[in-house]
Design an enzyme around this catalytic site. Structure first.
Site, PDB file in Angstrom:
ATOM      1  N   ALA A   5      48.027  44.290  46.237  1.00  0.00           N
ATOM      2  CA  ALA A   5      47.747  42.879  46.559  1.00  0.00           C
ATOM      3  C   ALA A   5      47.552  42.071  45.295  1.00  0.00           C
ATOM      4  O   ALA A   5      46.842  41.069  45.283  1.00  0.00           O
ATOM      5  CB  ALA A   5      46.507  42.795  47.448  1.00  0.00           C
TER       6      ALA A   5
ATOM      7  N   ARG B  70      54.729  31.350  42.302  1.00  0.00           N
ATOM      8  CA  ARG B  70      55.912  30.770  42.947  1.00  0.00           C
ATOM      9  C   ARG B  70      55.558  30.027  44.234  1.00  0.00           C
ATOM     10  O   ARG B  70      56.380  29.333  44.820  1.00  0.00           O
ATOM     11  CB  ARG B  70      56.974  31.847  43.203  1.00  0.00           C
ATOM     12  CG  ARG B  70      57.894  32.012  41.993  1.00  0.00           C
ATOM     13  CD  ARG B  70      59.153  32.719  42.378  1.00  0.00           C
ATOM     14  NE  ARG B  70      58.899  34.144  42.544  1.00  0.00           N
ATOM     15  CZ  ARG B  70      59.765  34.991  43.109  1.00  0.00           C
ATOM     16  NH1 ARG B  70      60.902  34.543  43.585  1.00  0.00           N
ATOM     17  NH2 ARG B  70      59.475  36.273  43.221  1.00  0.00           N
TER      18      ARG B  70
ATOM     19  N   LYS C 148      48.605  34.459  46.459  1.00  0.00           N
ATOM     20  CA  LYS C 148      49.655  34.512  47.480  1.00  0.00           C
ATOM     21  C   LYS C 148      49.221  35.225  48.757  1.00  0.00           C
ATOM     22  O   LYS C 148      49.468  34.749  49.867  1.00  0.00           O
ATOM     23  CB  LYS C 148      50.882  35.207  46.882  1.00  0.00           C
ATOM     24  CG  LYS C 148      52.023  35.349  47.855  1.00  0.00           C
ATOM     25  CD  LYS C 148      53.306  35.698  47.166  1.00  0.00           C
ATOM     26  CE  LYS C 148      53.341  37.133  46.730  1.00  0.00           C
ATOM     27  NZ  LYS C 148      54.646  37.467  46.111  1.00  0.00           N
TER      28      LYS C 148
ATOM     29  N   GLY D 153      53.735  47.190  36.411  1.00  0.00           N
ATOM     30  CA  GLY D 153      54.712  47.751  37.331  1.00  0.00           C
ATOM     31  C   GLY D 153      54.066  48.371  38.566  1.00  0.00           C
ATOM     32  O   GLY D 153      52.861  48.603  38.605  1.00  0.00           O
TER      33      GLY D 153
ATOM     34  N   GLY E 289      65.939  46.651  45.005  1.00  0.00           N
ATOM     35  CA  GLY E 289      66.352  47.975  44.590  1.00  0.00           C
ATOM     36  C   GLY E 289      67.307  48.543  45.638  1.00  0.00           C
ATOM     37  O   GLY E 289      67.184  48.239  46.820  1.00  0.00           O
TER      38      GLY E 289
ATOM     39  N   ASN F 292      57.571  35.208  48.867  1.00  0.00           N
ATOM     40  CA  ASN F 292      57.360  34.815  47.467  1.00  0.00           C
ATOM     41  C   ASN F 292      57.280  33.308  47.290  1.00  0.00           C
ATOM     42  O   ASN F 292      57.033  32.826  46.196  1.00  0.00           O
ATOM     43  CB  ASN F 292      58.508  35.347  46.601  1.00  0.00           C
ATOM     44  CG  ASN F 292      58.551  36.860  46.599  1.00  0.00           C
ATOM     45  OD1 ASN F 292      57.547  37.511  46.332  1.00  0.00           O
ATOM     46  ND2 ASN F 292      59.693  37.424  46.935  1.00  0.00           N
TER      47      ASN F 292
ATOM     48  N   ALA G   8      34.805   9.450  83.113  1.00  0.00           N
ATOM     49  CA  ALA G   8      35.644   9.070  81.972  1.00  0.00           C
ATOM     50  C   ALA G   8      34.778   8.497  80.861  1.00  0.00           C
ATOM     51  O   ALA G   8      33.888   7.694  81.099  1.00  0.00           O
ATOM     52  CB  ALA G   8      36.666   8.033  82.423  1.00  0.00           C
TER      53      ALA G   8
ATOM     54  N   ASN H  72      25.826  13.856  69.395  1.00  0.00           N
ATOM     55  CA  ASN H  72      25.162  15.081  68.942  1.00  0.00           C
ATOM     56  C   ASN H  72      24.768  15.068  67.478  1.00  0.00           C
ATOM     57  O   ASN H  72      24.180  16.011  67.001  1.00  0.00           O
ATOM     58  CB  ASN H  72      26.084  16.286  69.198  1.00  0.00           C
ATOM     59  CG  ASN H  72      27.389  16.177  68.432  1.00  0.00           C
ATOM     60  OD1 ASN H  72      27.893  15.079  68.205  1.00  0.00           O
ATOM     61  ND2 ASN H  72      27.942  17.298  68.011  1.00  0.00           N
TER      62      ASN H  72
ATOM     63  N   THR I 174      26.872   4.286  85.586  1.00  0.00           N
ATOM     64  CA  THR I 174      27.938   3.913  84.649  1.00  0.00           C
ATOM     65  C   THR I 174      27.430   3.107  83.460  1.00  0.00           C
ATOM     66  O   THR I 174      26.564   2.263  83.605  1.00  0.00           O
ATOM     67  CB  THR I 174      28.959   3.086  85.450  1.00  0.00           C
ATOM     68  OG1 THR I 174      29.592   3.971  86.353  1.00  0.00           O
ATOM     69  CG2 THR I 174      30.006   2.441  84.566  1.00  0.00           C
TER      70      THR I 174
HETATM   71  C1  UD1 Z   1      60.104  45.965  44.297  1.00  0.00           C
HETATM   72  C2  UD1 Z   1      60.835  47.303  44.251  1.00  0.00           C
HETATM   73  C3  UD1 Z   1      62.261  47.096  44.739  1.00  0.00           C
HETATM   74  C4  UD1 Z   1      62.255  46.506  46.129  1.00  0.00           C
HETATM   75  C5  UD1 Z   1      61.413  45.222  46.163  1.00  0.00           C
HETATM   76  C6  UD1 Z   1      61.243  44.768  47.599  1.00  0.00           C
HETATM   77  C7  UD1 Z   1      59.867  48.550  42.391  1.00  0.00           C
HETATM   78  C8  UD1 Z   1      60.058  48.978  40.978  1.00  0.00           C
HETATM   79  N1  UD1 Z   1      60.835  47.791  42.898  1.00  0.00           N
HETATM   80  O1  UD1 Z   1      60.763  45.124  43.364  1.00  0.00           O
HETATM   81  O2  UD1 Z   1      62.958  48.326  44.751  1.00  0.00           O
HETATM   82  O3  UD1 Z   1      63.575  46.240  46.562  1.00  0.00           O
HETATM   83  O4  UD1 Z   1      60.112  45.454  45.615  1.00  0.00           O
HETATM   84  O5  UD1 Z   1      60.608  43.529  47.636  1.00  0.00           O
HETATM   85  O6  UD1 Z   1      58.908  48.926  43.015  1.00  0.00           O
HETATM   86  N2  UD1 Z   1      52.778  44.652  41.928  1.00  0.00           N
HETATM   87  C9  UD1 Z   1      51.545  44.927  41.423  1.00  0.00           C
HETATM   88  N3  UD1 Z   1      51.408  45.225  40.118  1.00  0.00           N
HETATM   89  C10 UD1 Z   1      52.466  45.295  39.275  1.00  0.00           C
HETATM   90  C11 UD1 Z   1      53.736  45.006  39.794  1.00  0.00           C
HETATM   91  C12 UD1 Z   1      53.863  44.702  41.125  1.00  0.00           C
HETATM   92  O7  UD1 Z   1      50.556  44.878  42.164  1.00  0.00           O
HETATM   93  O8  UD1 Z   1      52.253  45.604  38.090  1.00  0.00           O
HETATM   94  C13 UD1 Z   1      52.914  44.330  43.353  1.00  0.00           C
HETATM   95  C14 UD1 Z   1      53.363  42.878  43.525  1.00  0.00           C
HETATM   96  O9  UD1 Z   1      52.281  42.003  43.686  1.00  0.00           O
HETATM   97  C15 UD1 Z   1      54.197  42.932  44.781  1.00  0.00           C
HETATM   98  C16 UD1 Z   1      54.771  44.345  44.755  1.00  0.00           C
HETATM   99  O10 UD1 Z   1      53.942  45.105  43.914  1.00  0.00           O
HETATM  100  O11 UD1 Z   1      53.398  42.803  45.939  1.00  0.00           O
HETATM  101  C17 UD1 Z   1      56.215  44.365  44.299  1.00  0.00           C
HETATM  102  O12 UD1 Z   1      56.286  43.938  42.969  1.00  0.00           O
HETATM  103  P1  UD1 Z   1      57.469  43.065  42.404  1.00  0.00           P
HETATM  104  O13 UD1 Z   1      57.295  42.894  40.953  1.00  0.00           O
HETATM  105  O14 UD1 Z   1      57.653  41.862  43.244  1.00  0.00           O
HETATM  106  O15 UD1 Z   1      58.680  44.070  42.637  1.00  0.00           O
HETATM  107  P2  UD1 Z   1      60.190  43.729  42.819  1.00  0.00           P
HETATM  108  O16 UD1 Z   1      60.822  43.517  41.490  1.00  0.00           O
HETATM  109  O17 UD1 Z   1      60.368  42.694  43.848  1.00  0.00           O
HETATM  110 CA    CA Z   2      59.054  41.124  44.939  1.00  0.00          CA
END
Ligand code: UD1
Ligand code: CA
Length: 452
Positions: free
Chosen positions: A12, A18, A25, A83, A144, A230, A366, A372, A409
């Site tokens: 989360a 965006r 979000k 990531g 992906g 997004n 009516a 209040n 009334t």
């Molecule tokens: C990811 C997937 C992709 C998939 C897509 C679907 C990976 C590497 N890729 O890509 O295969 O098709 O989602 O929407 O997993 N988040 C974190 N911390 C981070 C990075 C991300 O909490 O460091 C959370 C984001 O808030 C989001 C989710 O993970 O809720 C996905 O991250 P995002 O960077 O949007 O991944 P995508 O590039 O969309």
């Molecule tokens: Ca995404």
């Protein structure tokens, strides 16, 4: 599945950039509840034994929403955004406690149903180490790709790292993933960041598992269900999908929606059987409707409980704390708030009933208004069973109208009226015979001069 323990890790940490919003979000709402709430509700319905939520740095607001929905959830901070695999490992302490199955979900994917989570998890019981959820979006750009060989999932390739052949694949990664608890940490720890984005990709779990001789598979979901949010446009699209789902469920449950596309429901709206909802009705959170209720057009309800046989509207506004017992009738341009109205009572036109209790079979004419609020405090109005309130009456709270009492009334009632009494609170009518005729005659003689 109930014999297997399930840890759900919800990511989360998505910011609201965006969304052009001050709000993170995942706290934006669809069908009256936050996206995070939807995902947590689905995990609960899917039988989560434990829940871990990974939030962005300092996101107390997100953590508070988690605790409101799942009080015993563990909340972790991902201090740097490195990531999806790195994000899951932020919940390492939860993973270390062990679970048969681990599900990784995104809090910005609010439409996923518990059944689909079951489908994603099922291969683990059959021995798979990793299961990913695939779908076919109208436009695969940015997702992906799931590289498969028969039933086996060979790899998930992020678009930036994909070969042209892989990019042509239309079967895409929804992002949700199931991991065998026994292997989860071992796999996650070995994920590196040597890729186009320099991120630790959760999706690399597939190839690492396979290199260990473990199996990976893909489950399939409807594109509608895994739509990620997004932007505000995607938020509205998710709302539309969810509204359609809620309307179909309401109709399947025995409610008539005359024009379903004009009725807006909340995720928690409860409708009984043989309820009729006319066009253009909005249900806010916390509404429960009994059997045989009729809701005429243009009503707005929130935090209200209506028992069987109630009729409201057109144009009624029921605010939080409204309780209407069986057979109550609320008519046009009536507003209620924190009001308990007992069986058979009627408030048919142009009234405000707030901080009030109305006894059975009372009739509010009516324009009856409960006064209040004095700018500081809220005060209660008590109207006894069978009381009759004449039109255009102001009941200045705190005040009690006794059982079976009459209010004439146009009254301004400032003190209590005993049971079965009549209260008249208006100035006595004065009639001046011939006055109008004399007035006209005087005006005809000297038009400019006012009559003394
Ligand atoms: C990811 C997937 C992709 C998939 C897509 C679907 C990976 C590497 N890729 O890509 O295969 O098709 O989602 O929407 O997993 N988040 C974190 N911390 C981070 C990075 C991300 O909490 O460091 C959370 C984001 O808030 C989001 C989710 O993970 O809720 C996905 O991250 P995002 O960077 O949007 O991944 P995508 O590039 O969309
Ligand atoms: Ca995404």
């Amino acid at each position: 599945m109930s014999d297997r323990s399930l840890l759900v890790v919800v990511l989360a940490a998505g910011e609201g950039t965006r969304m052009a919003s001050r709000l993170p979000k995942v706290l934006h709402k669809v069908a009256g509840r936050t996206m995070l709430h939807h995902v947590l509700a689905a995990t609960r319905a899917a039988g989560a034994t434990r829940t871990a939520v990974v939030v962005g740095p300092g996101r107390e607001d997100v953590a508070a929403e988690v605790r409101r929905i799942v009080p015993d959830a563990e909340v972790f901070e991902q201090t740097e955004r490195l990531g999806t695999a790195h994000a899951v490992l932020a919940a390492r302490a939860a993973l270390e406690k062990g679970a048969d199955d681990v599900l990784v979900l995104y809090a910005d994917t609010p439409l996923v149903r518990p059944e689909t989570l079951g489908l994603l998890r099922a291969p683990l019981k059959a021995g798979a180490a990793v299961a990913a959820l695939g779908f076919e979006p109208a436009d695969p750009t940015g997702y992906g790709r799931l590289v498969t060989a028969g039933d086996e999932l060979v790899a998930i390739r992020e678009e930036k790292d994909a070969s042209p052949a892989e990019r042509a694949v239309r079967f895409c990664n929804a992002g949700l993933m199931a991991l065998a608890g026994a292997h989860a940490i071992g796999i996650l720890e070995r994920i590196g960041n040597a890729n186009a984005k320099g991120e630790y990709y959760l999706t690399d779990a597939v190839e690492i598992a396979r290199a260990d001789g473990l199996s990976a598979v893909a489950a399939r979901a409807d594109a509608d269900e895994v739509a990620g949010v997004n932007s505000r446009v995607q938020l509205a699209e998710a709302e539309a999908i969810l509204q359609r789902r809620l309307r179909l469920a309401a109709m399947a449950g025995g409610a008539t929606l005359v024009a379903p596309e004009t009725v807006f429901l909340c995720a928690d709206t409860v409708l009984g059987r043989d309820v009729i909802v006319e066009p253009h009705v909005v249900f806010g959170p916390g509404v429960s409707i009994g059997d045989d209720v009729v809701i005429h057009s243009f009503c707005h309800l929130e935090g209200a409980r209506l028992e069987s046989g109630v009729t409201i509207g057109p144009y009624a506004r029921l605010r939080p704390g409204t309780q209407l017992d069986s057979g109550v009738r609320i008519g046009n341009f009536v507003e209620t708030k924190a009001a308990h109205i007992e069986s058979g009572a009627k408030v048919n036109h142009l009234s405000y009933v707030g901080d009030a209790h109305v006894g059975a079979d009372a009739n509010l004419g009516a324009g009856t208004i409960t006064c209040n609020y004095d700018g500081f405090g809220k005060y209660r109005t008590e109207i006894g069973a069978g009381a009759f309130i004449g039109v255009n009456s102001a009941l200045v709270a705190p005040v009690t109208i006794g059982k079976g009492a009459f209010v004439g009334t146009g009254a301004v009632i400032t003190s209590d009226v005993p049971d079965d009494a009549l209260a008249i609170a208006r100035s006595r009518q004065v009639v001046k015979e011939g006055w109008a005729r004399e007035f006209r005659a005087a005006r005809a003689k000297s038009p400019g001069k006012p009559k003394g």
